[in-house]
Design a protein around this motif. Structure first.
Motif, PDB file in Angstrom:
ATOM      1  N   LYS A 290       0.903  -1.073  -0.018  1.00  0.00           N
ATOM      2  CA  LYS A 290       0.065  -0.046   0.036  1.00  0.00           C
ATOM      3  C   LYS A 290       0.763   1.459   0.074  1.00  0.00           C
ATOM      4  CE  LYS A 290      -3.889  -2.007   0.232  1.00  0.00           C
ATOM      5  NZ  LYS A 290      -5.364  -1.833  -0.703  1.00  0.00           N
ATOM      6  N   ARG A 291       0.442   2.411  -0.598  1.00  0.00           N
ATOM      7  CA  ARG A 291       1.212   3.486  -0.653  1.00  0.00           C
ATOM      8  C   ARG A 291       1.016   3.998   0.783  1.00  0.00           C
ATOM      9  NH1 ARG A 291       1.122   8.313  -5.078  1.00  0.00           N
ATOM     10  NH2 ARG A 291       2.445   9.832  -4.089  1.00  0.00           N
ATOM     11  N   PHE A 292       2.261   4.281   1.123  1.00  0.00           N
ATOM     12  CA  PHE A 292       2.337   5.324   2.555  1.00  0.00           C
ATOM     13  C   PHE A 292       2.942   6.678   2.430  1.00  0.00           C
ATOM     14  CE2 PHE A 292       5.869   2.675   1.827  1.00  0.00           C
ATOM     15  CZ  PHE A 292       7.015   3.612   2.220  1.00  0.00           C
ATOM     16  N   TRP A 293       3.146   6.884   1.394  1.00  0.00           N
ATOM     17  CA  TRP A 293       3.743   8.293   1.268  1.00  0.00           C
ATOM     18  C   TRP A 293       2.992   9.279   0.447  1.00  0.00           C
ATOM     19  CZ3 TRP A 293       4.768   3.969  -1.527  1.00  0.00           C
ATOM     20  CH2 TRP A 293       4.897   4.019  -2.985  1.00  0.00           C
ATOM     21  N   LYS A 294       3.397  10.680   0.591  1.00  0.00           N
ATOM     22  CA  LYS A 294       2.757  11.582   0.110  1.00  0.00           C
ATOM     23  C   LYS A 294       3.358  12.228  -1.321  1.00  0.00           C
ATOM     24  CE  LYS A 294      -0.405  13.333   3.810  1.00  0.00           C
ATOM     25  NZ  LYS A 294      -0.729  14.714   4.587  1.00  0.00           N
ATOM     26  N   THR A 295       4.779  12.431  -0.857  1.00  0.00           N
ATOM     27  CA  THR A 295       5.729  12.911  -2.016  1.00  0.00           C
ATOM     28  C   THR A 295       6.969  12.082  -2.170  1.00  0.00           C
ATOM     29  OG1 THR A 295       4.859  15.042  -1.240  1.00  0.00           O
ATOM     30  CG2 THR A 295       6.839  15.091  -2.438  1.00  0.00           C
ATOM     31  N   ALA A 296       7.262  11.996  -3.431  1.00  0.00           N
ATOM     32  CA  ALA A 296       8.575  10.978  -3.601  1.00  0.00           C
ATOM     33  C   ALA A 296       9.289  12.140  -4.738  1.00  0.00           C
ATOM     34  CB  ALA A 296       8.084   9.881  -4.680  1.00  0.00           C
ATOM     35  N   LYS A 297      10.613  12.275  -3.871  1.00  0.00           N
ATOM     36  CA  LYS A 297      11.562  13.335  -4.640  1.00  0.00           C
ATOM     37  C   LYS A 297      13.077  12.599  -4.794  1.00  0.00           C
ATOM     38  CE  LYS A 297       9.280  17.558  -2.728  1.00  0.00           C
ATOM     39  NZ  LYS A 297       9.547  18.856  -1.826  1.00  0.00           N
ATOM     40  N   ALA A 298      13.578  13.296  -5.906  1.00  0.00           N
ATOM     41  CA  ALA A 298      14.948  12.813  -5.898  1.00  0.00           C
ATOM     42  C   ALA A 298      15.890  13.533  -4.938  1.00  0.00           C
ATOM     43  CB  ALA A 298      15.536  13.371  -7.289  1.00  0.00           C
ATOM     44  N   ALA A 299      16.840  12.980  -4.199  1.00  0.00           N
ATOM     45  CA  ALA A 299      17.622  13.515  -3.059  1.00  0.00           C
ATOM     46  C   ALA A 299      19.140  13.079  -3.335  1.00  0.00           C
ATOM     47  CB  ALA A 299      16.923  13.108  -1.749  1.00  0.00           C
ATOM     48  N   ARG A 300      19.828  14.300  -3.014  1.00  0.00           N
ATOM     49  CA  ARG A 300      21.323  14.199  -3.102  1.00  0.00           C
ATOM     50  C   ARG A 300      21.896  13.121  -1.840  1.00  0.00           C
ATOM     51  NH1 ARG A 300      25.354  14.192  -6.929  1.00  0.00           N
ATOM     52  NH2 ARG A 300      27.209  14.844  -6.150  1.00  0.00           N
ATOM     53  N   GLN A 301      22.599  12.155  -2.256  1.00  0.00           N
ATOM     54  CA  GLN A 301      23.076  11.461  -1.345  1.00  0.00           C
ATOM     55  C   GLN A 301      24.412  11.348  -1.638  1.00  0.00           C
ATOM     56  OE1 GLN A 301      20.833   7.596  -0.425  1.00  0.00           O
ATOM     57  NE2 GLN A 301      18.882   8.668  -0.351  1.00  0.00           N
ATOM     58  N   ASP A 302      25.340  10.283  -0.713  1.00  0.00           N
ATOM     59  CA  ASP A 302      26.541  10.259  -0.910  1.00  0.00           C
ATOM     60  C   ASP A 302      26.601   8.944  -2.029  1.00  0.00           C
ATOM     61  OD1 ASP A 302      27.527  11.853   1.239  1.00  0.00           O
ATOM     62  OD2 ASP A 302      27.405  10.137   2.953  1.00  0.00           O
ATOM     63  N   GLY A 303      27.482   9.224  -2.901  1.00  0.00           N
ATOM     64  CA  GLY A 303      27.485   8.441  -4.134  1.00  0.00           C
ATOM     65  C   GLY A 303      26.643   8.474  -5.193  1.00  0.00           C
ATOM     66  N   GLY A 304      25.986   9.669  -4.987  1.00  0.00           N
ATOM     67  CA  GLY A 304      24.860   9.622  -6.167  1.00  0.00           C
ATOM     68  C   GLY A 304      23.640  10.502  -5.704  1.00  0.00           C
ATOM     69  N   TRP A 305      22.453  10.010  -6.390  1.00  0.00           N
ATOM     70  CA  TRP A 305      21.207  10.645  -6.038  1.00  0.00           C
ATOM     71  C   TRP A 305      20.439   9.330  -5.694  1.00  0.00           C
ATOM     72  CZ3 TRP A 305      19.791  15.671  -6.586  1.00  0.00           C
ATOM     73  CH2 TRP A 305      20.681  16.456  -6.950  1.00  0.00           C
ATOM     74  N   GLY A 306      19.494   9.560  -4.642  1.00  0.00           N
ATOM     75  CA  GLY A 306      18.669   8.544  -4.114  1.00  0.00           C
ATOM     76  C   GLY A 306      17.217   9.166  -4.129  1.00  0.00           C
TER      77      GLY A 306
END
Length: 230
Positions: A2-18
């Motif tokens: 089941k969907r449990f989130w409202k917003t999905a976004k790209a986020a800068r992380q160590d080693g790239g993008w998550g």
């Protein structure tokens, strides 16, 4: 799930993008962080998550699936993952020409010879062509060079190449797309040529058309994944 989130976004992380779901990092099925090298790819994957309804449909997230395969399957043992892909160097679709229908053989030559010529120039190889379906042995140097090209790819490109090669039956076409030597749609037209020719000659079949449409969608999703990696 089941969907449990409202917003999905790209986020800068160590080693790239998550990808973050309401600030929580997305992980792969093997529980590794889902991190990719490019921001455009991360944004596209986030858009897949954002576009989900109340129930998550993995089939509607093809880019996520390829990224998961890269991280969970290809990255731990790239050589083992690459081996079945590289094996297509021994039996590439483009080397097998129809031996009974001159019109089909002419279309095969027009569509496939430029791809083989590209591979010959790019990798310094030559191909043995077969008339009919009986196996033909490719020169050992050709097989070695094409397998080497596959094993030189990083896990993310390997994960995208895998469906391209299995869908199309051609390692040459897959490598041409991975190296952006030909347009993705032109390459799809090449690897689906035989099916479309038979359809023009004998008529359409709804089930076969639907299956080809699914394969075409998978082809273009893998092509888009490669494009977004750049």
């Amino acid at each position: 799930m089941k969907r449990f989130w409202k917003t999905a976004k790209a986020a800068r992380q160590d080693g790239g993008w998550g990808i973050a779901l309401d600030g929580r990092a997305v992980r792969t099925p093997a529980r590794a962080p889902l991190i990719v090298a490019s921001e455009p790819l991360a944004r596209a994957i986030a858009a897949e998550w954002q576009g989900q309804g109340e129930t998550v449909d993995p089939a509607a997230m093809p880019l996520t699936g390829i990224a998961n395969a890269a991280i969970d399957l290809a990255a731990p043992d790239p050589a083992a993952f690459a081996a079945p892909i590289a094996a297509y160097a021994e039996s590439d679709l483009l080397c097998y020409r129809d031996d009974r229908d001159a019109a089909l053989q002419a279309e095969q030559a027009a569509a496939w010879n430029p791809l083989l010529a590209w591979a010959e120039g790019r990798h310094g190889v030559e191909f043995a062509l077969a008339q009919g379906v009986l196996p033909v042995d490719q020169p050992k140097a050709t097989v070695a060079a094409l397998k080497g090209a596959v094993h030189a790819l990083d896990p993310f490109r390997l994960a995208a190449l895998s469906p391209l090669v299995t869908i199309g039956g051609s390692l040459v076409a897959g490598l041409a797309l991975a190296e952006r030597a030909f347009d993705a749609d032109a390459l799809w037209q090449a690897v689906s040529l035989d099916e479309r020719y038979q359809e023009r000659r004998w008529g359409t079949d709804g089930e076969a058309q639907a299956m080809r449409a699914r394969r075409e969608a998978d082809w273009h999703n893998a092509a888009r994944f490669l494009e977004l990696l750049e």
